[in-house]
Design a protein around this motif. Structure first.
Motif, PDB file in Angstrom:
ATOM      1  N   ILE A 170       0.855  -1.188   0.000  1.00 15.97           N
ATOM      2  CA  ILE A 170       0.000   0.000   0.000  1.00 15.97           C
ATOM      3  C   ILE A 170       0.894   1.242   0.000  1.00 15.97           C
ATOM      4  CG2 ILE A 170      -1.743   1.302   1.284  1.00 15.97           C
ATOM      5  CD1 ILE A 170      -2.744  -1.342   0.144  1.00 15.97           C
TER       6      ILE A 170
ATOM      7  N   ALA B 202      -4.192   2.962   3.646  1.00 21.73           N
ATOM      8  CA  ALA B 202      -4.980   1.980   2.898  1.00 21.73           C
ATOM      9  C   ALA B 202      -6.236   2.597   2.299  1.00 21.73           C
ATOM     10  CB  ALA B 202      -5.357   0.820   3.816  1.00 21.73           C
TER      11      ALA B 202
ATOM     12  N   THR C 260      -5.998  -8.338   1.845  1.00 23.13           N
ATOM     13  CA  THR C 260      -6.936  -7.844   0.836  1.00 23.13           C
ATOM     14  C   THR C 260      -8.383  -7.930   1.307  1.00 23.13           C
ATOM     15  OG1 THR C 260      -7.006 -10.020  -0.213  1.00 23.13           O
ATOM     16  CG2 THR C 260      -5.415  -8.422  -1.084  1.00 23.13           C
TER      17      THR C 260
ATOM     18  N   GLU D  83      -5.479  -0.655  -4.989  1.00 21.15           N
ATOM     19  CA  GLU D  83      -4.446  -1.629  -4.608  1.00 21.15           C
ATOM     20  C   GLU D  83      -5.010  -3.033  -4.428  1.00 21.15           C
ATOM     21  OE1 GLU D  83      -3.227   2.217  -4.322  1.00 21.15           O
ATOM     22  OE2 GLU D  83      -4.695   1.436  -2.892  1.00 21.15           O
TER      23      GLU D  83
END
Length: 555
Positions: free
Chosen positions: A48, A132, A57, A196
């Protein structure tokens, strides 16, 4: 089994500084590819931008949690009121539960040779989560005011409200025009991921964050919202939901991050080096190059001769030396009030950012735990250890003695536990020590000697979103003079920042007494004037500051 698929000697700082620098400008070489890692439970972790940690994830699934319970024997029996499949996020998780899982998985994967001794799984910190969720402040070192405001007002899906259809698993029946097809939790990964590849950063379940610090208050932080939430302010990317660490709800789960401490050390060292280079470059851009002390002194003399700069003697309002029993203002502009029945002058406000930074600059020190939220010079200095606070007092004593503003026998220090009580209106507490005095159940609050709760609107700076019937206008700390003073002329004893006191906590030599509520406080009992907390003298957090007193020689 897939472990770290790429592990270059340098971490991907290109991601952290992706909006400002190229990898070549940092290390003189091409950027390595992002890292990935997969745990023994099949959870995938990805790089990240803005943090050295690799993020899972997806949220921790019920199947993973059940594997932990089966092997570890961990005591846990929560069942939500709705059905869940193995690929749904586990719920009913306290902070301790989530940390226990991370510890177990770390030990498991080390035994299996998937991790080395410097690698581990843990909960994300608030800074990890900020990165994030994509807050710009984690990806760009110097935001404009407009960018800061936009960052605080953004949602994970953008700036729109209500959210676009099927953006996340939210309380669809409570948001006009919104639909996501899930009345309770959804299987992980059902909604569009971040750039991401992270799923469910918004909605589904609240997720625990944990900063490894000794906190003055036993509270935890949740991020991301859940299937039951619909208020816009609670779904902002920047929103922090502060709750008791033992809260167990069908809306609370967690996800893990993977950290390689060697990689983290490399990244942070490189980041500090780059920050120093940025500061130097910007200073030279502003000044047109390095300014020498001799050149600066000559410029001042030239301006002074031309009558455009006052002499040093005329540039300051004359200061009056401190006297017993009289109000006093020192050279930093800190104001002190006589504390009745003592030879102490009590600080009328918490120590400000500008006061604390003056000491840091003079001492050649850095503010290691300065909060990430916006602080102006008039806000209280928080993220300060007891040791920092006492060092500030020593420095200020030496400074004002040299300036002959205080007698040689006078000194600045932190208030004692009893002095703090007296300043807040509790002059006659019973008990031999702070722990005993803290057991007094008297319903006395800094804003109400008669026990009125909640306080009148905007009386003090508390966690207003979590106190029914109360409101204030501050999201974090507030300027130290934003509260009305008490009968003695002292401000901020009820909230804004909790405050270090001089006393050792009974039975724990390393701990010191903490008094007063903060912008994170909401518990009625903990907000009583007589309530005490304690923490290690070396600890700090974003709700903990200090004020000082001036102890005068006895008359």
């Amino acid at each position: 089994m897939t472990v770290i698929v790429r592990h270059p000697p340098f971490a991907p700082l290109w991601a952290f500084f992706s909006l400002c620098f190229s990898w070549a400008s940092i290390f003189g070489q091409s950027a390595p590819e992002p890292l990935e890692h997969t745990s023994s439970l099949g959870t995938r972790f990805v790089t990240i931008p803005g943090t050295p940690s690799l993020f899972a994830t997806h949220e921790t699934r019920l199947s993973e949690w059940q594997a932990f319970l089966a092997v570890s024997g961990y005591a846990w029996s929560y069942r939500p009121h709705f059905q869940q499949g193995p690929d749904h996020p586990v719920v009913g998780i306290t902070l301790e539960d989530a940390r226990a899982f991370c510890t177990w998985l770390t030990e498991k994967d080390r035994l299996e040779g998937r991790l080395n001794s410097s690698q581990l799984y843990r909960l994300p910190t608030r800074a990890d989560w900020d990165a994030a969720i994509g807050l710009l402040r984690t990806r760009k070192p110097d935001l404009t005011v407009e960018e800061k405001v936009a960052d605080e007002r953004s949602f994970p899906w953008g700036g729109a409200w209500p959210p676009p259809a099927k953006s996340a698993n939210l309380a669809e029946g409570e948001i006009a025009g919104y639909k996501d097809d899930y009345p309770f939790t959804a299987p992980v990964g059902q909604f569009k991921p971040s750039a991401e590849g992270l799923y469910d950063l918004s909605g589904n379940v609240w997720e625990w964050c944990w900063d490894p610090e000794i906190r003055a208050e036993q509270i935890g932080v949740l991020r991301g919202g859940s299937w039951a939430y619909f208020r816009p302010e609670c779904l902002l990317s920047s929103y922090l939901y502060t709750v008791p660490v033992d809260m167990r709800m069908p809306t609370i789960g967690f996800r893990c991050v993977f950290e390689d401490k060697q990689r983290t050390a490399v990244m942070l060292a490189a980041a500090e080096k780059i920050k120093a280079e940025i500061r130097t470059q910007r200073r030279e851009e502003i000044t047109g190059g390095e300014v020498k002390k001799e050149e600066l002194a000559a410029m001042k003399e030239k301006l002074r001769a031309a009558g455009q700069l006052p002499s040093s003697q005329d540039s300051q309002t004359p200061l009056v030396a401190a006297k017993n029993g009289e109000p006093f203002a020192n050279a930093l502009g800190m104001n002190f009030i006589p504390l009745q029945g003592t030879n102490v002058l009590f600080g009328s406000t918490e120590v400000r950012v500008q006061d604390f930074e003056t000491w840091l600059k003079d001492a050649g020190r850095t503010w290691e735990n300065k909060p990430r939220f916006l602080l102006t010079v008039e806000h209280p200095a928080v993220g300060v250890t007891w040791e920092d606070a006492t060092a500030f007092c020593t420095w200020l004593t030496d400074r004002d003695r040299a300036a002959q503003l205080i007698p040689q026998e006078a000194s600045y220090r932190l208030p004692s536990d009893l002095e703090w009580s007296r300043a807040a209106g509790l002059a006659d507490e019973s008990g031999m020590d702070p722990a005993e005095r803290g057991q007094n159940p008297a319903l006395h609050y800094p804003w109400s000697a008669s026990g009125v709760f909640p306080p009148p609107a905007s009386t003090t700076n508390l966690d207003a979103l979590n106190i029914e019937g109360y409101r204030d206008s501050h999201s974090y700390t507030a300027p130290v003079t934003s509260e009305r003073p008490n009968e003695y002329g002292i401000m901020g004893l009820g909230g804004n920042a909790s405050e270090w006191c001089l006393d050792v906590w009974p039975g724990i030599p390393a701990d010191r007494v903490i008094r007063g509520g903060s912008w994170l406080s909401r518990d009625k009992d903990q907000l009583r004037t007589g309530a005490r907390q304690h923490a290690a003298a070396s600890s700090s957090n974003s709700s903990l500051g200090f004020r000082v007193v001036l102890e005068m020689p006895a008359p």
